[in-house]
Every structure is written in C-alpha cells, then in structure tokens.
Design a protein around this motif. Structure first.
Motif, PDB file in Angstrom:
ATOM      1  N   PHE A 159      -1.296  -2.886   7.601  1.00 11.85           N
ATOM      2  CA  PHE A 159      -1.564  -4.089   6.822  1.00 11.85           C
ATOM      3  C   PHE A 159      -0.306  -4.647   6.187  1.00 11.85           C
ATOM      4  CE2 PHE A 159      -2.715  -6.386   2.950  1.00 11.85           C
ATOM      5  CZ  PHE A 159      -3.629  -7.303   3.453  1.00 11.85           C
ATOM      6  N   ASP A 160       0.573  -3.762   5.700  1.00  5.35           N
ATOM      7  CA  ASP A 160       1.751  -4.202   4.958  1.00  5.35           C
ATOM      8  C   ASP A 160       2.983  -4.421   5.827  1.00  5.35           C
ATOM      9  OD1 ASP A 160       0.474  -4.249   2.520  1.00  5.35           O
ATOM     10  OD2 ASP A 160       1.023  -2.198   1.989  1.00  5.35           O
ATOM     11  N   HIS A 161       2.949  -3.979   7.066  1.00  6.14           N
ATOM     12  CA  HIS A 161       4.121  -4.088   7.929  1.00  6.14           C
ATOM     13  C   HIS A 161       4.526  -5.547   8.098  1.00  6.14           C
ATOM     14  CE1 HIS A 161       6.675  -3.650  11.531  1.00  6.14           C
ATOM     15  NE2 HIS A 161       6.865  -2.427  11.086  1.00  6.14           N
ATOM     16  N   ASN A 162       5.847  -5.783   8.239  1.00  8.98           N
ATOM     17  CA  ASN A 162       6.321  -7.156   8.402  1.00  8.98           C
ATOM     18  C   ASN A 162       5.707  -7.858   9.607  1.00  8.98           C
ATOM     19  OD1 ASN A 162       7.947  -7.215   6.131  1.00  8.98           O
ATOM     20  ND2 ASN A 162       9.774  -6.523   7.212  1.00  8.98           N
ATOM     21  N   LEU A 163       5.307  -7.103  10.612  1.00  7.12           N
ATOM     22  CA  LEU A 163       4.614  -7.717  11.746  1.00  7.12           C
ATOM     23  C   LEU A 163       3.324  -8.380  11.282  1.00  7.12           C
ATOM     24  CD1 LEU A 163       4.270  -8.184  14.807  1.00  7.12           C
ATOM     25  CD2 LEU A 163       3.145  -5.944  14.919  1.00  7.12           C
ATOM     26  N   ALA A 164       2.530  -7.639  10.519  1.00  4.99           N
ATOM     27  CA  ALA A 164       1.277  -8.199  10.014  1.00  4.99           C
ATOM     28  C   ALA A 164       1.530  -9.299   8.986  1.00  4.99           C
ATOM     29  CB  ALA A 164       0.417  -7.089   9.399  1.00  4.99           C
ATOM     30  N   ALA A 166      13.434  -2.984   6.356  1.00  6.94           N
ATOM     31  CA  ALA A 166      13.374  -3.231   7.787  1.00  6.94           C
ATOM     32  C   ALA A 166      11.944  -3.394   8.273  1.00  6.94           C
ATOM     33  CB  ALA A 166      14.054  -2.086   8.545  1.00  6.94           C
ATOM     34  N   HIS A 167      10.997  -2.770   7.567  1.00 14.24           N
ATOM     35  CA  HIS A 167       9.610  -2.809   8.021  1.00 14.24           C
ATOM     36  C   HIS A 167       8.656  -3.478   7.029  1.00 14.24           C
ATOM     37  CE1 HIS A 167      10.299  -0.226  11.498  1.00 14.24           C
ATOM     38  NE2 HIS A 167      11.046   0.531  10.731  1.00 14.24           N
ATOM     39  N   PHE A 168       8.967  -3.412   5.743  1.00 12.47           N
ATOM     40  CA  PHE A 168       7.962  -3.799   4.763  1.00 12.47           C
ATOM     41  C   PHE A 168       8.437  -4.787   3.716  1.00 12.47           C
ATOM     42  CE2 PHE A 168       6.846   0.412   6.349  1.00 12.47           C
ATOM     43  CZ  PHE A 168       5.572   0.133   6.845  1.00 12.47           C
ATOM     44  N   ARG A 169       9.612  -5.373   3.894  1.00 13.14           N
ATOM     45  CA  ARG A 169      10.057  -6.431   2.995  1.00 13.14           C
ATOM     46  C   ARG A 169      10.770  -7.480   3.814  1.00 13.14           C
ATOM     47  NH1 ARG A 169      13.790  -3.200  -0.642  1.00 13.14           N
ATOM     48  NH2 ARG A 169      14.659  -5.263  -1.026  1.00 13.14           N
ATOM     49  N   ASN A 170      10.651  -8.722   3.404  1.00 10.27           N
ATOM     50  CA  ASN A 170      11.216  -9.808   4.192  1.00 10.27           C
ATOM     51  C   ASN A 170      12.536 -10.345   3.653  1.00 10.27           C
ATOM     52  OD1 ASN A 170       9.268 -10.003   6.237  1.00 10.27           O
ATOM     53  ND2 ASN A 170       7.876 -11.073   4.862  1.00 10.27           N
ATOM     54  N   GLU A 171      12.901  -9.993   2.460  1.00 10.09           N
ATOM     55  CA  GLU A 171      14.110 -10.572   1.893  1.00 10.09           C
ATOM     56  C   GLU A 171      15.343  -9.786   2.320  1.00 10.09           C
ATOM     57  OE1 GLU A 171      12.686  -7.589  -1.168  1.00 10.09           O
ATOM     58  OE2 GLU A 171      11.817  -9.052   0.216  1.00 10.09           O
ATOM     59  N   ALA A 172      16.470 -10.480   2.394  1.00 10.67           N
ATOM     60  CA  ALA A 172      17.744  -9.812   2.672  1.00 10.67           C
ATOM     61  C   ALA A 172      18.232  -9.130   1.395  1.00 10.67           C
ATOM     62  CB  ALA A 172      18.770 -10.840   3.154  1.00 10.67           C
ATOM     63  N   LEU A 205       4.934   9.731  10.693  1.00 13.48           N
ATOM     64  CA  LEU A 205       5.367  10.108   9.350  1.00 13.48           C
ATOM     65  C   LEU A 205       6.575   9.296   8.875  1.00 13.48           C
ATOM     66  CD1 LEU A 205       5.089  11.879   6.852  1.00 13.48           C
ATOM     67  CD2 LEU A 205       6.480  13.626   8.018  1.00 13.48           C
ATOM     68  N   PRO A 206       7.615   9.072   9.721  1.00 12.37           N
ATOM     69  CA  PRO A 206       8.762   8.278   9.241  1.00 12.37           C
ATOM     70  C   PRO A 206       8.377   6.875   8.792  1.00 12.37           C
ATOM     71  CG  PRO A 206       9.352   9.473  11.232  1.00 12.37           C
ATOM     72  CD  PRO A 206       7.872   9.635  11.065  1.00 12.37           C
ATOM     73  N   ILE A 207       7.481   6.224   9.533  1.00 16.39           N
ATOM     74  CA  ILE A 207       7.109   4.861   9.169  1.00 16.39           C
ATOM     75  C   ILE A 207       6.238   4.873   7.916  1.00 16.39           C
ATOM     76  CG2 ILE A 207       4.948   4.564  10.456  1.00 16.39           C
ATOM     77  CD1 ILE A 207       7.788   2.058  10.562  1.00 16.39           C
ATOM     78  N   TRP A 208       5.458   5.942   7.720  1.00 13.35           N
ATOM     79  CA  TRP A 208       4.663   6.072   6.500  1.00 13.35           C
ATOM     80  C   TRP A 208       5.587   6.269   5.298  1.00 13.35           C
ATOM     81  CZ3 TRP A 208      -0.568   8.537   8.048  1.00 13.35           C
ATOM     82  CH2 TRP A 208      -1.594   7.921   7.352  1.00 13.35           C
ATOM     83  N   LEU A 209       6.627   7.058   5.461  1.00 13.80           N
ATOM     84  CA  LEU A 209       7.603   7.235   4.376  1.00 13.80           C
ATOM     85  C   LEU A 209       8.335   5.933   4.088  1.00 13.80           C
ATOM     86  CD1 LEU A 209       9.091  10.722   5.332  1.00 13.80           C
ATOM     87  CD2 LEU A 209       7.438  10.196   3.522  1.00 13.80           C
ATOM     88  N   SER A 210       8.616   5.150   5.142  1.00 16.08           N
ATOM     89  CA  SER A 210       9.230   3.839   4.939  1.00 16.08           C
ATOM     90  C   SER A 210       8.318   2.941   4.126  1.00 16.08           C
ATOM     91  CB  SER A 210       9.532   3.185   6.291  1.00 16.08           C
ATOM     92  OG  SER A 210      10.554   3.872   6.967  1.00 16.08           O
ATOM     93  N   TRP A 211       7.015   3.038   4.375  1.00 19.07           N
ATOM     94  CA  TRP A 211       6.044   2.246   3.609  1.00 19.07           C
ATOM     95  C   TRP A 211       6.065   2.666   2.141  1.00 19.07           C
ATOM     96  CZ3 TRP A 211       1.435   4.030   1.217  1.00 19.07           C
ATOM     97  CH2 TRP A 211       0.627   3.010   0.696  1.00 19.07           C
TER      98      TRP A 211
END
Length: 328
Positions: A43-48, A184-190, A172-178
């Motif tokens: 749900f929170d991934h930048n793709l979604a 890179a995955h869960f925020r859109n700002e630079a 697990l790595p992507i869950w830890l990133s969340w």
C-alpha cells in the motif's frame, strides 16, 4: 511395565483433529502475514503511491513523466502544470514502464506527452529482472508471460507463485525499508544533500563506485531492454501520444566517467537510431549543472533545490517546443 507407561497411540480421529488444528493455525498465520504485507509494503510503496497520483490526476493530462530514480529526483510534476503527473520511481526499467503503462493507459485518461529517460544506463541489463516487492509489481506485470522472454524462466515462474500465494516470502529487506521509510521505495522527495560539501577526491570515488555498480565491467546493450524501448515508443505513437526523451543532469565528474569508459557512446548510438523517427524529441540536459555541485544529492541524482531548478528548466523547454502552454 504398566499400561500408563506405554499408553495407546492416539486414534485416527485424534490425529486428524491435531492435523486440522495445525493446518488452521498455519493458514491463519499465512493470511495474517499476507494481509500485513499488502496493507503496509504494497500500500505504501512508491509504485502504489504514484499509481494513486495518476488516477487522481485530471482526466486530460498534458505530461506524464516516467522513469527511475533520476527522473523521480529531477522532476516535480507540479512545476510542469496542474495537468502533469510523475510515475517515476526508483528501480524502474523500460520493461516495468512498458507493462505499467499498458495498465494505466487502459483507463479513460488522455495524455498528450510521455517523457521517457534517455540516460546512459537505460539499455543495460542492470536490475533488469529485479522486481521487489514481487507481489506489488504483480499489479502491472505478468511473471508467467515474462518467463518466455528472460533467460531464467524458472525465476519468473517462482515470482508468479510468490506474488499470488506467498507475497511476504523473502521480502524482509523491503519490509525493513518500509519500517525505516526508505526514500527509494517509500518516499517521493529528494534528499537535501549538497555535493559541493564533498572533496574532489570523494566525488571521484563516489562516481567510480556508482559507475561500477550500474555499468559493471561490461556496459553493453541488453537486447530485451532495447526491444522494450522500441515497443513502448510504438505503443505510445499508436495511441497518438507525443514521445519526449530526456537526458537528466549528472555531475561533471560522472559525465567524464561515462565518456572515458565508453558508456556514453554506446547509449548514444542507440538513441541516435531511435531518433531516426522524426516524431521523437530529445531534450539533453546532462551537463547543464556542470558548475553547480550544490544541486546534487549524489553524482547522478539531484537534490530538492536541483529538482526545483531543473523542473522549471524542463517546463520552459517543453513550452518552447509547444508541448506545454506558455504561462501568462
């Protein structure tokens, strides 16, 4: 020995009840883990997030920005006008972009211009078969179909199984990133880094490490990515959409690496071939910030200030080409 010392084995009915209890427990854990994964990571991934941005955008879009982290960091769509949106996210490849566009363009929105990246790495096999989070990308990708095109068909079939049955496995790595809110995955700002704070030696080192990570020892053209690039352009033209290729700014030291090591020439050969179609426009900004290291977060990504400045420059360029209305 008494009967108590050697009890009778459980009856078949008891064994079945135990097996069903264990199965029900495992199923409940599986369903809970699947729900947790989809309600958090997916749900929170930048793709979604960017999918939701696309569907929330006006019905008639002027500009749709696609691409990977360079485009995501470089372009703030709001500076291109209220009828522009960006779906660029880190890790995107032309394969992902093609399939994603197929889904998004199936909506009843109209789009005038689509921006594709023309950066030097877009034809490499770097990250070609990386689709984490697997289940999230399955919204746009058919892994079974991709299995007919890639070298490792078994991996794609395994992705299909994971996406449809075990979405949380090996994530697990992507869950830890969340949990960390990784950009890179869960925020859109630079980020607001400034490369002019780095010493010259640090910039050279950073550029060398970045080059090795992306281009590696080879750096040749991946035929599948090139085929998808052509396929994407052909499909956009079939829909009556103008295609604009953009080469984003990178630091001078990185431009030098690309030129000396030959990656720039390899990519340029492919771009020149694509530009034989006169309907396609190339906007090349790779060196416009050569004298401004303070606009970069790293050697090939702009920071917040750089994003603002570049977005204005891109808007002006599109206006000059008649692809955006000139602001009064």
């Amino acid at each position: 020995m008494t009967r108590a010392d050697n009890p009778d084995p459980p009856s078949a009915a008891v064994r079945w009840r135990r097996a069903l209890t264990w199965s029900a427990g495992l199923l409940a854990c599986h369903l809970l883990a699947s729900f947790a994964f989809h309600s958090s990571v997916s749900f929170d991934h930048n793709l979604a997030r960017t999918d939701r941005d696309f569907y929330a955008a006006p019905q008639n879009l002027q500009v749709l920005v696609t691409g990977d982290s360079r485009g995501r960091n470089a372009v703030a769509a709001k500076h291109l006008g209220e009828r522009s949106v960006s779906i660029a996210i880190g890790g995107s490849t032309i394969i992902k972009i093609y399939h994603r566009l197929q889904n998004l363009l199936a909506s009843d929105k109209t789009i005038e211009v689509v921006i594709l990246s023309a950066d030097d790495h877009v034809f490499l096999d770097h990250n070609r078969d990386q689709y984490h989070p697997i289940a999230t990308w399955a919204r746009h990708l058919n892994y079974t179909r991709l299995a007919t095109e890639v070298h490792d068909a078994r991996a794609m079939h395994l992705n299909a199984l994971r996406a449809n049955v075990f979405p949380y496995v090996d994530e697990l790595p992507i869950w830890l990133s969340w949990l960390r809110g990784n950009r890179a995955h869960f925020r859109n700002e630079a980020l607001d880094g400034r490369m002019d704070k780095e010493t010259v030696y640090q910039r050279v080192t950073n550029s060398t490490e970045r080059y090795q990570k992306v281009f590696g020892p080879g750096g040749g053209v991946d035929p599948l990515k090139r085929a998808y690039y052509d396929r994407t352009i052909d499909d956009l033209h079939r829909r009556g959409i103008k295609v604009v290729l953009v080469r984003y700014p990178v630091m001078r030291i990185h431009n030098k690496q690309l030129e000396v090591r030959g990656a720039r020439a390899i990519a340029q050969t492919e771009i020149d071939d694509i530009l034989l179609d006169e309907r396609i426009l190339l906007l090349d900004f790779h060196d416009i910030f050569d004298e401004s290291p303070g606009l970069f977060d790293d050697v090939d990504h702009l920071n917040i200030v750089g994003r603002y400045k570049f977005s204005v420059i891109l808007s002006d360029a599109l206006q000059a080409k008649g692809l955006l209305p000139v602001e009064e």
